[in-house]
Design a protein around this motif. Structure first.
Motif, PDB file in Angstrom:
ATOM      1  N   LYS A   1       1.369  35.972 -16.677  1.00  0.00           N
ATOM      2  CA  LYS A   1       2.033  36.074 -15.718  1.00  0.00           C
ATOM      3  C   LYS A   1       1.053  36.029 -14.437  1.00  0.00           C
ATOM      4  CE  LYS A   1       4.423  39.885 -16.257  1.00  0.00           C
ATOM      5  NZ  LYS A   1       3.747  40.214 -17.503  1.00  0.00           N
ATOM      6  N   THR A   2      -0.061  36.691 -14.311  1.00  0.00           N
ATOM      7  CA  THR A   2      -0.621  36.934 -13.149  1.00  0.00           C
ATOM      8  C   THR A   2      -1.625  35.414 -13.055  1.00  0.00           C
ATOM      9  OG1 THR A   2      -1.054  39.209 -13.254  1.00  0.00           O
ATOM     10  CG2 THR A   2      -2.465  38.228 -11.665  1.00  0.00           C
TER      11      THR A   2
ATOM     12  N   ASP B   1      -2.518  25.845 -24.443  1.00  0.00           N
ATOM     13  CA  ASP B   1      -3.964  25.503 -25.116  1.00  0.00           C
ATOM     14  C   ASP B   1      -4.324  26.053 -26.312  1.00  0.00           C
ATOM     15  OD1 ASP B   1      -5.807  27.932 -23.880  1.00  0.00           O
ATOM     16  OD2 ASP B   1      -4.013  27.944 -22.864  1.00  0.00           O
TER      17      ASP B   1
HETATM   18  P1  GDP Z   1       0.083  39.353 -17.182  1.00  0.00           P
HETATM   19  O1  GDP Z   1      -0.265  40.847 -17.951  1.00  0.00           O
HETATM   20  O2  GDP Z   1       1.321  38.840 -18.017  1.00  0.00           O
HETATM   21  O3  GDP Z   1       0.020  39.236 -15.672  1.00  0.00           O
HETATM   22  O4  GDP Z   1      -1.225  38.506 -18.119  1.00  0.00           O
HETATM   23  P2  GDP Z   1      -2.523  37.904 -17.436  1.00  0.00           P
HETATM   24  O5  GDP Z   1      -2.295  36.918 -16.315  1.00  0.00           O
HETATM   25  O6  GDP Z   1      -3.216  39.302 -16.768  1.00  0.00           O
HETATM   26  O7  GDP Z   1      -3.264  37.339 -18.649  1.00  0.00           O
HETATM   27  C1  GDP Z   1      -3.385  38.089 -19.617  1.00  0.00           C
HETATM   28  C2  GDP Z   1      -4.642  37.667 -20.498  1.00  0.00           C
HETATM   29  O8  GDP Z   1      -4.374  36.189 -21.107  1.00  0.00           O
HETATM   30  C3  GDP Z   1      -5.817  37.392 -19.798  1.00  0.00           C
HETATM   31  O9  GDP Z   1      -6.899  37.930 -20.802  1.00  0.00           O
HETATM   32  C4  GDP Z   1      -5.723  35.942 -19.602  1.00  0.00           C
HETATM   33  O10 GDP Z   1      -7.124  35.649 -19.248  1.00  0.00           O
HETATM   34  C5  GDP Z   1      -5.421  35.473 -20.657  1.00  0.00           C
HETATM   35  N1  GDP Z   1      -4.269  34.164 -20.311  1.00  0.00           N
HETATM   36  C6  GDP Z   1      -3.596  34.133 -19.414  1.00  0.00           C
HETATM   37  N2  GDP Z   1      -2.923  32.585 -19.238  1.00  0.00           N
HETATM   38  C7  GDP Z   1      -3.445  32.091 -20.325  1.00  0.00           C
HETATM   39  C8  GDP Z   1      -3.496  30.539 -20.977  1.00  0.00           C
HETATM   40  O11 GDP Z   1      -2.786  29.586 -20.427  1.00  0.00           O
HETATM   41  N3  GDP Z   1      -4.401  30.350 -21.901  1.00  0.00           N
HETATM   42  C9  GDP Z   1      -5.174  31.200 -22.428  1.00  0.00           C
HETATM   43  N4  GDP Z   1      -5.782  30.851 -23.174  1.00  0.00           N
HETATM   44  N5  GDP Z   1      -5.329  32.320 -21.864  1.00  0.00           N
HETATM   45  C10 GDP Z   1      -4.619  32.964 -20.672  1.00  0.00           C
END
Ligand code: GDP
Length: 177
Positions: A24-25, A127
């Motif tokens: 999300k972030t 990806d």
């Molecule tokens: P949130 O808790 O939903 O806000 O998730 P984050 O944005 O912090 O992402 C969680 C993890 O997933 C992190 O390690 C990111 O680097 C990874 N991540 C987020 N989006 C992607 C993506 O599109 N592709 C890949 N391979 N990793 C991602």
């Protein structure tokens, strides 16, 4: 695209929800800053980010809210949803469980958010095709049943992130105009 002095026609509040760690972030940072931040969670405490764009000749400021980690404790409050015209409901295509929880998030939206809220289901991390655990067709079917828009994105590569937000904002514009 905008010089900062332009007249804003609309401000649309959009919330980003879904299980923890689905991206999300990163989706938010890709859309508002065109960045993918490997040192994630630097945004804790920041309530929302904005990006101004033109849709159907109107200047629209998208105000995109991040849960800032609250979803881990299922403590997303009604204040978070208040006034939201759109929602990005994110799951991780490599984590079946995050897709299984989507129905719960839809219920949460239906009970806390405005009835006319436009919801876009997002299968993120596209990806990581080799690790896919959720077939696209399952998500398409669920989205159709529930009346949600749907897209698969990669915050990492940037694929489909802008187009998903733009589709959502166009739909919101259609609702409010
Ligand atoms: P949130 O808790 O939903 O806000 O998730 P984050 O944005 O912090 O992402 C969680 C993890 O997933 C992190 O390690 C990111 O680097 C990874 N991540 C987020 N989006 C992607 C993506 O599109 N592709 C890949 N391979 N990793 C991602």
């Amino acid at each position: 695209q905008t010089n900062g002095h332009e007249k804003i026609d609309y401000v649309f509040k959009v919330v980003v929800i879904g299980d923890s760690a689905v991206g999300k972030t990163q989706i938010l940072s890709r859309f508002t800053k065109n960045e993918f931040c490997f040192d994630s969670k630097s945004t804790i405490g920041v309530e929302f980010q904005t990006r101004t764009l033109t849709i159907q000749s109107k200047v629209i400021k998208a105000q995109i809210w991040d849960t800032a980690g609250q979803e881990r404790y299922r403590a997303v409050t009604s204040a978070y949803y208040r006034g939201a015209l759109g929602a990005m409901l994110v799951y991780d295509i490599t984590k079946r469980q995050t897709f299984d929880h989507v129905a719960r998030w839809v219920e949460e939206l239906r009970s806390h958010a405005d009835n006319s809220i436009v919801i876009m289901l997002i299968g993120n991390k596209a990806d990581l095709a080799d690790l896919r655990a959720v077939p696209t067709e399952h998500a398409v079917e669920f989205a159709e049943e529930q009346g949600l828009f749907f897209s698969e994105t990669s915050a990492l590569s940037g694929d489909n992130v802008d187009s998903a937000f733009i589709r959502l904002l166009e739909q919101i514009y259609g609702v409010v105009s």
